[in-house]
Design an enzyme around this catalytic site. Sequence first.
Site, PDB file in Angstrom:
ATOM      1  CB  CYS A 172      70.764  34.168 -33.586  1.00  0.00           C
ATOM      2  SG  CYS A 172      70.894  35.914 -33.200  1.00  0.00           S
ATOM      3  CG  HIS A 198      75.141  32.926 -31.987  1.00  0.00           C
ATOM      4  ND1 HIS A 198      74.786  32.747 -33.308  1.00  0.00           N
ATOM      5  CD2 HIS A 198      74.698  34.153 -31.634  1.00  0.00           C
ATOM      6  CE1 HIS A 198      74.152  33.835 -33.737  1.00  0.00           C
ATOM      7  NE2 HIS A 198      74.087  34.700 -32.746  1.00  0.00           N
ATOM      8  CD  GLU A 250      76.291  29.662 -34.236  1.00  0.00           C
ATOM      9  OE1 GLU A 250      75.607  29.151 -33.327  1.00  0.00           O
ATOM     10  OE2 GLU A 250      76.046  30.803 -34.709  1.00  0.00           O
TER      11      GLU A 250
END
Lengths: 945, 261
Positions: B96, B222, B224
Amino acid sequence: MLQEVRVITKKNLPDSKGEEVLYDIIHALSINSVQKVRTARVFRFEGIGAGEAALLAEKLLAEDVFQEYKVNGPVITDANVVLEVAYKPGVMNPEAASLMKAAADLGITGLMAADSSWEYGFYGNTITSADVERITSSLLVNATVEYIVQERPKTLVIHGTPGRMEMIPVRQMSDDELLELSRDKLFLNLEEMQVIKDYFLRIGRDPTDIEIETIAQTWSEHCGHKTFKARLIVDGQEKKPLLKRLQNATEDSKHPLVLSAFVDNSGAMEFYDGQAICGKVETHNSPSAIEPYGGAMTGSGGVFRDIVGTGRGAKVLASTDMFCFARPDTPEEDIPAGCLRPHYLLRRVVAGVRDYGNRMGIPTNNGSVHFHRDFRAKPSVIVGAYGILPAELCRKGRPRPGDLVVSLGGRTGRDGIHGATFSSGEMTDRTIDVNSSAVQIGHPIEEKRTFDAILAARDEGLIRAITDCGAGGFASAIGEMGEEVGARIALDRAPLKYPGLAPWEILESESQERMVLAAAPENVDRLMEICQGYNVEATVLGEFTGDRCFSATYEGQEVMNLEMAFLHNGLPQRVMQAAWRPTVYEEPPAVATADWVQLYCRVMGHINTCSKEPIVRQYDHGVQGTSALPPFTGTGCDGPNDAAIMTPILGKPYGMVISHGLNPVLNMIDPYQGSLWAAAEAVSNAVASGASPRDLVLMDNFIWPFPDEELLGALDLAVDACVDFVRATGMPFISGKDSLSSTYRGKDGTVIKIPPILCISAFGRIPDVSRTVSADFKKAGSQIVLVGHRNTSEMAGSIYYDILEYLGNNLPRLSPTALMQVFEAVYEAISSGKILACHDLSEGGLAAGLAEMCFGGSVGAQVEIPDKELAENFLFNETAGCFLAELPAEENPSDVFGAVPCQVIGKTTTGSSISAVQAGGLLFEVELNKLKEAWQQPMREVFRQ
Amino acid sequence: MKKPRVCILRTDGINCDEETFYAFEKAGAESQMVHVNQLRSKEKQLADFHILALPGGFSYGDDVHSGKILAVELTSFLKEQLSEFVSAGKLMIGICNGFQVLVRTGLLPNQRLGKIEAALTANDSGHFECRWVTLLVEHSHCVFTRGMEGSLIDIQVAHGEGKFYTDPSVIEKIEQNDQVVFRYAGIDGRPASLYPANPNGSLNAIAGICDSTGRIMGMMPHPERHVEKTHHPNWRRMPKSTVPPHGLAVFRNAVEYANQM
């Protein structure tokens, strides 16, 4: 001379900001003369030459992959109208600091100041000056903080020499003079002004302006909660003060998980693994009413600081937002003088919450929006925040004599002067002019790095006590922190945004992103080192003394010396009369529904039922990697859920649940039942997702018109409802806030009281998030079970009645004791894994809940309405504490839900429609797509999606 | 065996650092939070790490352009450290805001520090958007997606400036050299050009790219945020026994590669 760089997106590429503005011009303002809008950035630099400006353009401001730039020249040359909108001088532009930093990183020296703004080019041969005037005043320029740049500014540096301190001769003042002094500035009543006068007569001197200001804001309704602490005479009978009642109920509940209630910036309860979770909900109505973007930002920033300022410092986990506005399509002529258009308010408030929370990296994962005509004079903006911290640090720290007063974070400017007193005053058509200094543009990055530094300092044990600078600024923060020991500060040590602040302005300023710490002298060097590592400015302002006085110096001269005892206990307890007289609202005549499909669609498309997804999507609800139940789930991720569930400790199954409930309309009809409804709704939302009612705590926010006898009577009943709910369910309130100023008075005599609101928020813990459910139906062929007590004839305040243009009096009457049994049963059913999906009933009733579950699961439903029931009531009744549960075909409902009322009302199907039969006949069949379209349309229009 | 060390870079406004830290730890690495000031002051050295992770957030408020101020800081003060890190064959991932930074330093697409060849610009929708999207994992040199090629994965996007844009010539080169790592995909599993499947209007539906070596990778979504089963919005609709969370593979691949260093 200033250097100017203008940057614009290449002509062949989309200008999404320009398209956004054009959309608003056409849809919000219905102006059709504009064909196209182009936007450009304008950057100004002071102290460097054109060559260096060009270098900045090359290396920093423009990227030739998609942009073009000009130094000291125009980039929009072919538009019919070009205008530039910039922040007024003195309103801090958060981008300026980044421009200075990047320039320094690029080796450019001598840059004294920088600024940035937006330029708009409007295309269309028939654009009139009236069009431009409306576009600027309604869309682009908020005159409170922005202006249209007519000529190139001479300088960006703000000059100013500090105003001198003044003595206020209160001892000689007549009552009229005392009131004049109070008006528009102190917002204290005559009795309070007289107490101040008597105090200074007694100590034999006149106060300084600083002392008067400090007393006024400490005694303001906002900080002093005079109404909630007042002696209350209800219908001639004295009752305990409102706040006492709430606090006593909490103490009596002896809830085993409560760690800190009503004593700190937020309330805390036990979590797992030695951690505590905390919550705080705030209102931020007055600033949001005059500058929604900055107001919403500072609202979020403030409530986040309440969390980090809890105990010895907490980490912020989540943010919530609850709004009340007039309908976005309210006609211009309907909007009172000095008030902003609801369409603009709604969009700008959402943008403010979005830009603050997202930049801070705090998920905004729970909220709601409510619309009612009477919010046209003043919206309600309610913002909540939740956090986590080690349990042993969750109690408020106490400074010791000799500890140092350290300020952290942003600099002090002339922002929000009189914010505390202002938000305690009523809104009038003078509010915008008189109090325009009461808002500023928030700086989330400043707050984020300050929090990073604070948590690092906390983990090294460097913080003895901490609180945030909110309403009342340093005066309130240091005055409260030092209440028991006393504090002495040097105002000239405070870092300023610009020169020219008078001593009293430094003390009262409500500049955002500032925290105050108490630190032992031996820890201060390390504290400073940590702050430097995070680019955070920290300053020792003074020390905690032990003399129990609040004193301040400016350039060596003492400018304030007040006894803490007078400051905090001198405020006379008010005696207030309360008497609520119910208004009778007519019930509608029975009408036979002609077109069921149309009625169902109107209920789903009603602005208070419709999907708020376009708002939610603008908030980051996944950041921090904690999400276990997001706002929307299901096959298309468009089915709404009742609560947010997070796993704050990464890798652990422990859940934190967050939910809320409010219903302004019901509170108008009956403050007691309306308030019970809010509490029941808040808890139902959490329970419907899998929380145990025994692991939940509550927070209250009373947003009331200025409490005259009538409205104070309503407030008294609302508090009684809260207390009765606690006593019946054992769920305690651990934090709360009141804002009693939502009355509007126009100069033409018009008085508008917004509907009284009690917003109740619930949060709690869940041992294992794998034992929770979402609201979307999981499969076809399941039983749809209605669980809970309801009398379907109690329809007052419902969406259905609103469509009939009635309010009604016969509203849902709830029994907290009966509710608790339902909560227990639903929790047991969910945690035992028997329930596939669960949704609580609220706006739009069973019909809306059912449709939302079908949307999420992409399954149809067949419902059978009992013969004895009036179909409209059965489908659209809005009794809180009722649930729709999806139960596998093989399960027996009464085995699952035990003694509490539960009935199978139908089953899920493979079809794509919802059908209802009664007395063997088909009442209606409606396509899900049709309902969904009606349900999604309203907010899509407002938010261009 | 010693765990590979990951530098989680922080600065003002970075806010996905903790979940990125956790994702790498869960994947078997040893994460360390490093503030850019600590690299500037030489208190910490990039050379001590095997993987550099630039997490998401709003570095310096995304002022001027998203990730721009941090990119300027890196190219002004850490040029050497970064070049050495890259030429040592180590790994870099930008997620990002980190992707925006990598592009604005010039490290992506072509490892040319200081030479910007692509951009991540404002979403076509005109505003920040947070939603789950489906990504098609392309066949590329990228070491972060080894073994995932051809699969479809669910990952969340949350950004306001994620539209991948560059000149046709650059795009062509990126495509020819198999530097496209992820594309936004529709329900049919094909690259999506339309909103909302393609949430920002990226050219060729590009959601992530790598450099020619495959060791530097940047992506807007994302990963994660999908390293636990319960991260997925619809985990309750999924069969009990299911594949590991889609995002975790990205971090495991990185750790596996670093283990060979």
